[in-house]
Design a protein around this motif. Sequence first.
Motif, PDB file in Angstrom:
ATOM      1  N   GLY A 123       0.284  -1.447   0.053  1.00 56.15           N
ATOM      2  CA  GLY A 123      -0.135  -0.296  -0.148  1.00 56.15           C
ATOM      3  C   GLY A 123       0.930   1.367   0.354  1.00 56.15           C
ATOM      4  N   ASP A 124       1.913   0.929   0.648  1.00 52.22           N
ATOM      5  CA  ASP A 124       2.872   2.417   0.259  1.00 52.22           C
ATOM      6  C   ASP A 124       2.796   3.463  -1.338  1.00 52.22           C
ATOM      7  OD1 ASP A 124       3.681   2.550   2.364  1.00 52.22           O
ATOM      8  OD2 ASP A 124       6.470   1.596   1.933  1.00 52.22           O
ATOM      9  N   ALA A 125       3.037   4.252  -1.098  1.00 50.67           N
ATOM     10  CA  ALA A 125       3.538   5.096  -3.066  1.00 50.67           C
ATOM     11  C   ALA A 125       5.449   5.280  -2.294  1.00 50.67           C
ATOM     12  CB  ALA A 125       3.129   6.763  -1.912  1.00 50.67           C
ATOM     13  N   VAL A 126       5.685   5.471  -3.231  1.00 54.27           N
ATOM     14  CA  VAL A 126       6.792   5.217  -3.528  1.00 54.27           C
ATOM     15  C   VAL A 126       7.450   6.215  -4.907  1.00 54.27           C
ATOM     16  CG1 VAL A 126       9.226   3.759  -4.691  1.00 54.27           C
ATOM     17  CG2 VAL A 126       6.889   3.023  -2.868  1.00 54.27           C
ATOM     18  N   ILE A 127       8.616   6.871  -4.696  1.00 50.45           N
ATOM     19  CA  ILE A 127       8.860   7.892  -5.604  1.00 50.45           C
ATOM     20  C   ILE A 127      10.350   7.016  -6.395  1.00 50.45           C
ATOM     21  CG2 ILE A 127       9.091   9.764  -7.225  1.00 50.45           C
ATOM     22  CD1 ILE A 127       7.293  11.066  -4.822  1.00 50.45           C
ATOM     23  N   GLY A 132       8.561   9.821   8.874  1.00 54.42           N
ATOM     24  CA  GLY A 132       8.150   7.913   9.061  1.00 54.42           C
ATOM     25  C   GLY A 132       8.260   7.457   8.004  1.00 54.42           C
ATOM     26  N   GLY A 133       8.724   7.840   6.937  1.00 56.40           N
ATOM     27  CA  GLY A 133       8.727   7.305   5.480  1.00 56.40           C
ATOM     28  C   GLY A 133      10.614   7.741   5.459  1.00 56.40           C
ATOM     29  N   HIS A 193       6.189   7.377   0.497  1.00 58.24           N
ATOM     30  CA  HIS A 193       6.457   6.741   2.199  1.00 58.24           C
ATOM     31  C   HIS A 193       7.981   6.358   1.401  1.00 58.24           C
ATOM     32  CE1 HIS A 193       1.847   5.962   2.731  1.00 58.24           C
ATOM     33  NE2 HIS A 193       2.546   5.675   3.543  1.00 58.24           N
ATOM     34  N   VAL A 194       8.378   6.108   0.964  1.00 56.69           N
ATOM     35  CA  VAL A 194       9.697   5.376  -0.291  1.00 56.69           C
ATOM     36  C   VAL A 194      10.336   6.402  -1.079  1.00 56.69           C
ATOM     37  CG1 VAL A 194      11.612   3.695  -0.881  1.00 56.69           C
ATOM     38  CG2 VAL A 194       9.196   3.345   0.549  1.00 56.69           C
TER      39      VAL A 194
END
Length: 314
Positions: free
Chosen positions: A175-179, A268-269, A243-244
Amino acid sequence: MKWAEFRVHTTQEAVEPVSNILHEEGAAGVAIEDPKDLVTEWSVKFGEVYELSPDDYPTEGVMVKAYFPMNDAFERTIAEVKDRIKGLVAFDIPIAPGTTGYVEVNDDDWANAWKKYYHPVKVTDQIVIVPTWEDYHKKDHELIIELDPGMAFGTGTHPTTVLSLQALEESVKKGDAVIDVGTGSGVLALAAWKLGAERIHAYDLDDVAVTSARENFKLNDAENKIQIAQNNLLNGIEANSAHVVVANILAEVIVTFTDDAYRVVKPGGTFITSGIIERKEQLVKDKIEASGFTITAVQRQEGWVSIIAKKVNE
């Protein structure tokens, strides 16, 4: 049509920048080989054709091969390639000896010759990189990423990419959002998706890289799962939106946007950086910490470094 098999003898540190240059200049395929395995081939097959003599064939370093059509633009393209490779020195990337040469090959020969250098490789506990033409029987726990190295900016097997993939495996939660900054082949964005991330954005300044990544997303049926766009690092990206954030690029580039990374990473990311040669490690660490991150892990492989940093809860 005649094709040229163009070779660059360079350092391990220069492999990815040189490969990127070759792709950007229109190479139809790029391969990285261990020169110690090919002394006989060089001496017998190429000794009278290459600008280098058999005695010059290296016992150290890396040979990067690329295939270019020998059309009207060939000489101009090769001159541009050589100039750009020499220009890497300005980024403090050692290229020595940086010797180049090429041989003519027939149309039927080049298309498959470079494929022998690519086979399925397990790069983390879960992730396996598989060239599109190879059959691979997946084990239950494995995550398969298919790549076409002919169009990719990174095959997933270079130490900087392996370190990034290992860090993603440790950091990404479902469920994380990652770039993915400077996505190149898109392999890191694909890994984030395979690891369960749901909102994934991949950015690269180079439109050729954007096209390559988009094609690799299609190969993995992920074109609707990963958003790809041309962008300069994290310029204009919403604050607290990931998140990351992962960046596998040159140390000199990483230090220019650590403040932006801190702005974009959620409290917290995690901020993952790779592509850092050991002698630039402290430079990057200092800048990451100055931007507000706390470094939680440093991993090393073959003279390369990856850094995992956290944005403490605010």
